[in-house]
Design a protein around this motif. Structure first.
Motif, short mmCIF file in Angstrom:
data_model
loop_
_atom_site.label_atom_id
_atom_site.label_comp_id
_atom_site.label_asym_id
_atom_site.label_seq_id
_atom_site.Cartn_x
_atom_site.Cartn_y
_atom_site.Cartn_z
N TYR A 137 38.56 42.82 32.89
CA TYR A 137 38.07 43.66 31.80
C TYR A 137 38.86 44.96 31.74
CZ TYR A 137 35.06 46.28 28.70
OH TYR A 137 34.60 47.02 27.65
N ARG A 156 34.39 40.81 25.29
CA ARG A 156 33.34 41.69 25.80
C ARG A 156 32.17 40.88 26.34
NH1 ARG A 156 33.18 46.10 20.84
NH2 ARG A 156 34.76 47.52 21.63
N HIS A 159 32.60 39.37 29.62
CA HIS A 159 32.53 40.36 30.69
C HIS A 159 31.22 41.14 30.68
CE1 HIS A 159 36.48 39.68 32.35
NE2 HIS A 159 36.92 39.53 31.12
#
Length: 172
Positions: A137, A156, A159
Motif C-alpha cells: 500500500y 484501497r 488494503h
C-alpha cells in the motif's frame, strides 16, 4: 491503586520454558524504506516481522503534504503518535492539531484522515493492529492515486482502506 488478583491476559502463544533469542533491532540511522517528494516511510515492524501482531511505521511528511483523506479500516485499528512538527488529524468528528507527544487511537471502523498543513516537515509513528501487509500500500499508493477510478478504489479495498469518497451514500 489496587488490582484484581486474577488478570485477563491473552492465551499463551509461546510454550517453551527458557525463552529464545529472536529480537530484531533497527538502528535509528537506517535509511527509509520508501522515499518520495512528499516524505518517507520507515518499516519499523511489519506484518511479516511481528507474525501479524502489529505494524509500526515511522512516517515523515514534508511541508504541505496531503496525507490521507477520510477513510476507515474494517480489519485493523490505526494509531498516530506525533514525534515532531504538527499534523492535522480528523478524528471522525472534527479536525484536531497533533503536536509532538500527542496520540490518536482510531478503533476498527473509525473514520479518520490526516494532513500536514504547515510549512514545516513532521514525523510520526503509525501503528496498525493487528498487523497487515501494508508495505505494498505504502509503495504503490501514489502510482494508484494517479491512475484513479475503479482501479484505485479496488486497490484501497484490497488494503482494507475504505475511503468515503469511493462510495456514494448507500452504495456499500
Amino acid at each position: 491503586m489496587s488490582y484484581p488478583e486474577h488478570l485477563e491476559y491473552p492465551e499463551d502463544r509461546y510454550h517453551g520454558d527458557r525463552g529464545e533469542v529472536n529480537a530484531a533491532f533497527r538502528p535509528a540511522d537506517s535509511p527509509p524504506d520508501i522515499s518520495s517528494p512528499g516524505g518517507s516511510t520507515h518499516y519499523l515492524a511489519t506484518n511479516a516481522s511481528t507474525g501479524g501482531e502489529f505494524g509500526l511505521y515511522k512516517v515523515e511528511l514534508g511541508a504541505r503534504s496531503a496525507g490521507a483523506k477520510t477513510h476507515f479500516h474494517k480489519a485493523m485499528s490505526e494509531s498516530f503518535y506525533i514525534l515532531s512538527g504538527e499534523l492535522e488529524l480528523y478524528n471522525g468528528e472534527k479536525w484536531v492539531t497533533g503536536r509532538a507527544g500527542d496520540f490518536l487511537y482510531v478503533p476498527v471502523g473509525g473514520l479518520h484522515a490526516f494532513k500536514n498543513v504547515t510549512d514545516e516537515p513532521m514525523t510520526m509513528l503509525m501503528i496498525f493492529s493487528p498487523g497487515a501487509p501494508r508495505e505494498e500500500y505504502f509503495e504503490r499508493v501514489a502510482e494508484m492515486t494517479q491512475r484513479g477510478g475503479e482501479e484505485l478504489k479496488q486497490f484501497r479495498i484490497r488494503h482494507d482502506s475504505y475511503f468515503v469518497e469511493d462510495f456514494a451514500p448507500g452504495e456499500e
